[in-house]
Design a protein around this motif. Sequence first.
Motif, PDB file in Angstrom:
ATOM      1  N   LEU A   1       0.830  -1.193   0.000  1.00  0.00           N
ATOM      2  CA  LEU A   1       0.000   0.000   0.000  1.00  0.00           C
ATOM      3  C   LEU A   1       0.872   1.254   0.000  1.00  0.00           C
ATOM      4  CD1 LEU A   1      -2.584  -1.089   2.709  1.00  0.00           C
ATOM      5  CD2 LEU A   1      -2.878  -1.108   0.226  1.00  0.00           C
ATOM      6  N   GLY A   2       2.068   1.130   0.509  1.00  0.00           N
ATOM      7  CA  GLY A   2       3.012   2.227   0.568  1.00  0.00           C
ATOM      8  C   GLY A   2       4.417   1.679   0.578  1.00  0.00           C
ATOM      9  N   GLU A   3       5.347   2.483   0.100  1.00  0.00           N
ATOM     10  CA  GLU A   3       6.739   2.024   0.041  1.00  0.00           C
ATOM     11  C   GLU A   3       7.683   3.206   0.215  1.00  0.00           C
ATOM     12  OE1 GLU A   3       9.755  -0.259  -3.072  1.00  0.00           O
ATOM     13  OE2 GLU A   3       7.608  -0.254  -3.458  1.00  0.00           O
ATOM     14  N   LEU A   4       8.753   2.955   0.933  1.00  0.00           N
ATOM     15  CA  LEU A   4       9.836   3.922   1.091  1.00  0.00           C
ATOM     16  C   LEU A   4      11.138   3.160   0.923  1.00  0.00           C
ATOM     17  CD1 LEU A   4      10.934   6.766   2.016  1.00  0.00           C
ATOM     18  CD2 LEU A   4      11.033   5.763   4.303  1.00  0.00           C
TER      19      LEU A   4
ATOM     20  N   TRP B   1       1.895   7.226   7.615  1.00  0.00           N
ATOM     21  CA  TRP B   1       0.986   6.139   7.242  1.00  0.00           C
ATOM     22  C   TRP B   1      -0.078   5.881   8.305  1.00  0.00           C
ATOM     23  CZ3 TRP B   1       5.433   2.444   5.415  1.00  0.00           C
ATOM     24  CH2 TRP B   1       5.756   2.741   4.082  1.00  0.00           C
ATOM     25  N   GLY B   2      -0.133   6.743   9.332  1.00  0.00           N
ATOM     26  CA  GLY B   2      -1.199   6.633  10.328  1.00  0.00           C
ATOM     27  C   GLY B   2      -0.843   5.886  11.598  1.00  0.00           C
ATOM     28  N   HIS B   3       0.429   5.641  11.828  1.00  0.00           N
ATOM     29  CA  HIS B   3       0.885   4.968  13.048  1.00  0.00           C
ATOM     30  C   HIS B   3       1.766   5.962  13.806  1.00  0.00           C
ATOM     31  CE1 HIS B   3      -0.718   1.185  11.582  1.00  0.00           C
ATOM     32  NE2 HIS B   3      -0.238   1.539  10.407  1.00  0.00           N
ATOM     33  N   PRO B   4       1.177   6.675  14.786  1.00  0.00           N
ATOM     34  CA  PRO B   4       1.850   7.797  15.446  1.00  0.00           C
ATOM     35  C   PRO B   4       3.188   7.427  16.096  1.00  0.00           C
ATOM     36  CG  PRO B   4      -0.370   7.453  16.335  1.00  0.00           C
ATOM     37  CD  PRO B   4      -0.123   6.375  15.352  1.00  0.00           C
ATOM     38  N   HIS B   5       4.037   8.450  16.182  1.00  0.00           N
ATOM     39  CA  HIS B   5       5.373   8.296  16.783  1.00  0.00           C
ATOM     40  C   HIS B   5       5.328   7.604  18.139  1.00  0.00           C
ATOM     41  CE1 HIS B   5       8.073  10.631  14.143  1.00  0.00           C
ATOM     42  NE2 HIS B   5       6.994  11.329  13.851  1.00  0.00           N
ATOM     43  N   ASP B   6       4.337   7.934  18.940  1.00  0.00           N
ATOM     44  CA  ASP B   6       4.291   7.390  20.301  1.00  0.00           C
ATOM     45  C   ASP B   6       3.506   6.077  20.406  1.00  0.00           C
ATOM     46  OD1 ASP B   6       1.815   8.505  19.805  1.00  0.00           O
ATOM     47  OD2 ASP B   6       1.661   9.557  21.720  1.00  0.00           O
ATOM     48  N   GLY B   7       3.128   5.496  19.279  1.00  0.00           N
ATOM     49  CA  GLY B   7       2.373   4.247  19.298  1.00  0.00           C
ATOM     50  C   GLY B   7       3.274   3.025  19.367  1.00  0.00           C
TER      51      GLY B   7
ATOM     52  N   LEU C   1      17.571   0.786   3.091  1.00  0.00           N
ATOM     53  CA  LEU C   1      16.404   0.548   3.928  1.00  0.00           C
ATOM     54  C   LEU C   1      15.181   0.588   3.026  1.00  0.00           C
ATOM     55  CD1 LEU C   1      14.791   0.408   6.642  1.00  0.00           C
ATOM     56  CD2 LEU C   1      14.830   2.924   6.605  1.00  0.00           C
ATOM     57  N   ARG C   2      14.345  -0.426   3.151  1.00  0.00           N
ATOM     58  CA  ARG C   2      13.101  -0.460   2.393  1.00  0.00           C
ATOM     59  C   ARG C   2      11.970  -0.799   3.357  1.00  0.00           C
ATOM     60  NH1 ARG C   2      11.311  -4.747  -2.100  1.00  0.00           N
ATOM     61  NH2 ARG C   2       9.715  -3.515  -3.119  1.00  0.00           N
ATOM     62  N   LEU C   3      10.938   0.036   3.347  1.00  0.00           N
ATOM     63  CA  LEU C   3       9.742  -0.181   4.156  1.00  0.00           C
ATOM     64  C   LEU C   3       8.577  -0.412   3.212  1.00  0.00           C
ATOM     65  CD1 LEU C   3      10.090   2.792   6.681  1.00  0.00           C
ATOM     66  CD2 LEU C   3      10.895   0.440   6.970  1.00  0.00           C
ATOM     67  N   LEU C   4       7.846  -1.482   3.454  1.00  0.00           N
ATOM     68  CA  LEU C   4       6.667  -1.793   2.650  1.00  0.00           C
ATOM     69  C   LEU C   4       5.473  -1.935   3.573  1.00  0.00           C
ATOM     70  CD1 LEU C   4       8.268  -4.582   0.459  1.00  0.00           C
ATOM     71  CD2 LEU C   4       7.633  -2.303  -0.318  1.00  0.00           C
ATOM     72  N   LEU C   5       4.458  -1.121   3.352  1.00  0.00           N
ATOM     73  CA  LEU C   5       3.218  -1.219   4.106  1.00  0.00           C
ATOM     74  C   LEU C   5       2.326  -2.194   3.358  1.00  0.00           C
ATOM     75  CD1 LEU C   5       1.621  -0.142   6.522  1.00  0.00           C
ATOM     76  CD2 LEU C   5       0.758   1.662   5.021  1.00  0.00           C
ATOM     77  N   LEU C   6       2.090  -3.348   3.951  1.00  0.00           N
ATOM     78  CA  LEU C   6       1.325  -4.406   3.305  1.00  0.00           C
ATOM     79  C   LEU C   6      -0.143  -4.325   3.701  1.00  0.00           C
ATOM     80  CD1 LEU C   6       3.892  -7.318   3.747  1.00  0.00           C
ATOM     81  CD2 LEU C   6       3.598  -5.789   1.783  1.00  0.00           C
ATOM     82  N   PRO C   7      -1.037  -4.791   2.844  1.00  0.00           N
ATOM     83  CA  PRO C   7      -2.466  -4.626   3.102  1.00  0.00           C
ATOM     84  C   PRO C   7      -2.998  -5.374   4.313  1.00  0.00           C
ATOM     85  CG  PRO C   7      -2.104  -5.845   1.052  1.00  0.00           C
ATOM     86  CD  PRO C   7      -0.763  -5.399   1.550  1.00  0.00           C
ATOM     87  N   GLU C   8      -2.342  -6.397   4.757  1.00  0.00           N
ATOM     88  CA  GLU C   8      -2.871  -7.158   5.893  1.00  0.00           C
ATOM     89  C   GLU C   8      -2.423  -6.595   7.250  1.00  0.00           C
ATOM     90  OE1 GLU C   8       0.666  -8.889   3.993  1.00  0.00           O
ATOM     91  OE2 GLU C   8      -1.325  -8.816   3.187  1.00  0.00           O
TER      92      GLU C   8
END
Length: 148
Positions: free
Chosen positions: A13-16, A41-47, A77-84
């Motif tokens: 859903l997202g990639e960096l 992506w909606g996951h706050p720093h303090d979460g 570094l690669r970050l992938l936000l997956l749908p699940e």
Amino acid sequence: MNSEISTQISTPLGELTLRLSSTPRGARLARRMTAQQLDAWGHPHDGDANHAAQHVVAELAANAVTHGRVPGRDFELRLLLLPEGTLRVEVSDTRGDRKLRIVTDPDAEGGRGLVLVAVLARTWGVDERDVGKTVWAEIPLTAHGKSV
């Protein structure tokens, strides 16, 4: 270490993807960029999810710059936000001749970071590349439909 091969391919859903210097500064930047991206992506720093991802990235990036460093070569570094509700973290270095090891000696000064990765990640492993290796981890961002 869990190196099972997934038979299901997920479209992110997202990639960096970032190339960073193989230095302690590059490793710190990887952690900071992870925190920022997860917040976006909606996951706050303090979460909890953001903290778990930061810890995993910090460990994998520190290993890349400490044990996987080749002078003049960066790490990725690669970050992938997956749908699940999963974040896939991939850290690639250019050194394939050093295998990962988990230190179990209680008197050892270091080497316990991969234990932390194993605790925080749903699954993790290593993929060999033509040049170097990629250490990856999949971190749950949600628990039973709720953001962690």
